[in-house]
Design an enzyme around this catalytic site. Structure first.
Site, PDB file in Angstrom:
ATOM      1  N   GLY A  43       0.549  -1.174   0.173  1.00 30.40           N
ATOM      2  CA  GLY A  43       0.184   0.591  -0.252  1.00 30.40           C
ATOM      3  C   GLY A  43       1.166   1.265   0.123  1.00 30.40           C
ATOM      4  N   GLU A  98       4.408   3.966   5.889  1.00 33.97           N
ATOM      5  CA  GLU A  98       2.664   3.169   5.654  1.00 33.97           C
ATOM      6  C   GLU A  98       1.578   4.071   5.215  1.00 33.97           C
ATOM      7  OE1 GLU A  98       1.093   1.041   6.554  1.00 33.97           O
ATOM      8  OE2 GLU A  98       1.799   0.001   8.027  1.00 33.97           O
ATOM      9  N   ASP A 102      -5.237   2.293  10.910  1.00 28.69           N
ATOM     10  CA  ASP A 102      -6.694   2.100  11.255  1.00 28.69           C
ATOM     11  C   ASP A 102      -6.603   1.409  12.278  1.00 28.69           C
ATOM     12  OD1 ASP A 102      -9.330   1.485  11.093  1.00 28.69           O
ATOM     13  OD2 ASP A 102      -9.213   0.228   9.173  1.00 28.69           O
ATOM     14  N   PHE A 151     -14.188   3.232   3.841  1.00 26.78           N
ATOM     15  CA  PHE A 151     -13.041   2.655   3.199  1.00 26.78           C
ATOM     16  C   PHE A 151     -13.072   3.028   1.793  1.00 26.78           C
ATOM     17  CE2 PHE A 151     -11.270  -1.062   0.709  1.00 26.78           C
ATOM     18  CZ  PHE A 151     -10.837  -1.781   1.431  1.00 26.78           C
ATOM     19  N   VAL A 152     -11.154   3.246   1.865  1.00 25.06           N
ATOM     20  CA  VAL A 152     -10.667   4.339   1.162  1.00 25.06           C
ATOM     21  C   VAL A 152      -9.808   3.765  -0.096  1.00 25.06           C
ATOM     22  CG1 VAL A 152     -10.849   6.566   2.228  1.00 25.06           C
ATOM     23  CG2 VAL A 152      -8.699   4.720   2.771  1.00 25.06           C
TER      24      VAL A 152
HETATM   25  P1  5GP Z   1      -4.568  -1.810  10.791  1.00 26.61           P
HETATM   26  O1  5GP Z   1      -3.670  -2.548  11.218  1.00 26.61           O
HETATM   27  O2  5GP Z   1      -4.219  -0.338  11.399  1.00 26.61           O
HETATM   28  O3  5GP Z   1      -5.619  -2.169  11.039  1.00 26.61           O
HETATM   29  O4  5GP Z   1      -4.344  -1.506   9.641  1.00 26.61           O
HETATM   30  C1  5GP Z   1      -4.192  -1.255   8.357  1.00 26.61           C
HETATM   31  C2  5GP Z   1      -3.936  -1.816   7.156  1.00 26.61           C
HETATM   32  O5  5GP Z   1      -5.060  -1.545   7.123  1.00 26.61           O
HETATM   33  C3  5GP Z   1      -3.738  -0.755   5.986  1.00 26.61           C
HETATM   34  O6  5GP Z   1      -2.221  -0.254   5.946  1.00 26.61           O
HETATM   35  C4  5GP Z   1      -3.880  -1.056   4.768  1.00 26.61           C
HETATM   36  O7  5GP Z   1      -3.486  -1.921   4.206  1.00 26.61           O
HETATM   37  C5  5GP Z   1      -5.228  -1.868   5.290  1.00 26.61           C
HETATM   38  N1  5GP Z   1      -6.059  -0.402   5.760  1.00 26.61           N
HETATM   39  C6  5GP Z   1      -6.664   0.491   6.620  1.00 26.61           C
HETATM   40  N2  5GP Z   1      -7.736   1.196   6.052  1.00 26.61           N
HETATM   41  C7  5GP Z   1      -7.919   1.195   4.665  1.00 26.61           C
HETATM   42  C8  5GP Z   1      -8.866   1.681   3.474  1.00 26.61           C
HETATM   43  O8  5GP Z   1      -9.704   2.263   4.234  1.00 26.61           O
HETATM   44  N3  5GP Z   1      -8.521   0.968   3.221  1.00 26.61           N
HETATM   45  C9  5GP Z   1      -7.495   0.230   2.134  1.00 26.61           C
HETATM   46  N4  5GP Z   1      -7.230   0.197   0.786  1.00 26.61           N
HETATM   47  N5  5GP Z   1      -7.299  -0.241   2.727  1.00 26.61           N
HETATM   48  C10 5GP Z   1      -7.236   0.031   4.125  1.00 26.61           C
END
Ligand code: 5GP
Length: 179
Positions: A43, A98, A102, A151-152
């Protein structure tokens, strides 16, 4: 692809302008050091490529792939290394790049890992942060933009491996992931 996007949240010009600013800030903070910039695949790859061109100091790059989301839009909470770093982080000044924070679980996992491997310093630069669903409290040193609980996709971020090549950040239409 544009037809799958409900709304453009951050356009190309705004993105690039903010990355200019982050580059200036990071250059100032790392002057005279030789930081190891770690890109979290896949990402962050577009952000990393644009950001490092704006950091005007000696630096090295490495890449790490972590799985967290699979094909759905919710985190599993389970984090695992798909591709590890090639370089040692011992005594290095690390900047983690990063795409989005989220729940914070992925970042917390990476920071912990680098601490165990005896990095000298660890800072975080994230393009996006979504505060609504934070589970792990992680310190972010450089933040591009705060985004709402949607969700982006685009500019590196995918849905089922698609939309990474969009030059902007957009909100995906619900019907795309509900079908
Ligand atoms: P976390 O561990 O902070 O929940 O999520 C991190 C990973 O989840 C990010 O590096 C990304 O790959 C994915 N992610 C979290 N939110 C989004 C979103 O809104 N869109 C997309 N495409 N990926 C997300």
């Amino acid at each position: 692809m544009r037809k799958d996007i409900k709304e453009i949240l951050i356009n190309e010009v705004t993105l690039q302008r903010r990355i200019d600013e982050l580059g200036v800030e990071i250059t100032k903070d790392y002057e005279g050091k030789n930081p190891l910039i770690i890109c979290v695949l896949k990402g962050a790859v577009l952000f990393m490529a644009d950001l490092v061109q704006r950091i005007d100091t000696t630096l090295e790059m490495d890449f790490m792939a972590i799985s967290s989301y699979g094909d759905s839009t919710k985190t599993s909470g389970q984090v695992r290394i798909l591709k590890d770093l090639e370089k040692s982080v011992e005594n290095r000044d690390i900047l983690i790049v990063e795409d989005i924070v989220d729940s914070g679980l992925t970042l917390a996992y990476i920071i912990n890992l680098l601490r165990e491997r005896n990095a000298n310093s660890i800072k975080v630069c994230t393009l996006l942060e979504k505060p609504a669903r934070r589970v792990a409290q992680v310190k972010m040193d450089y933040i591009g933009f705060e985004v709402p609980d949607e969700f982006v996709v685009g500019y590196g971020l995918d849905y089922a491996e698609r939309y990474r090549n969009l030059p902007y950040i957009g909100i995906l239409k619900e019907e795309i992931y509900n079908t």
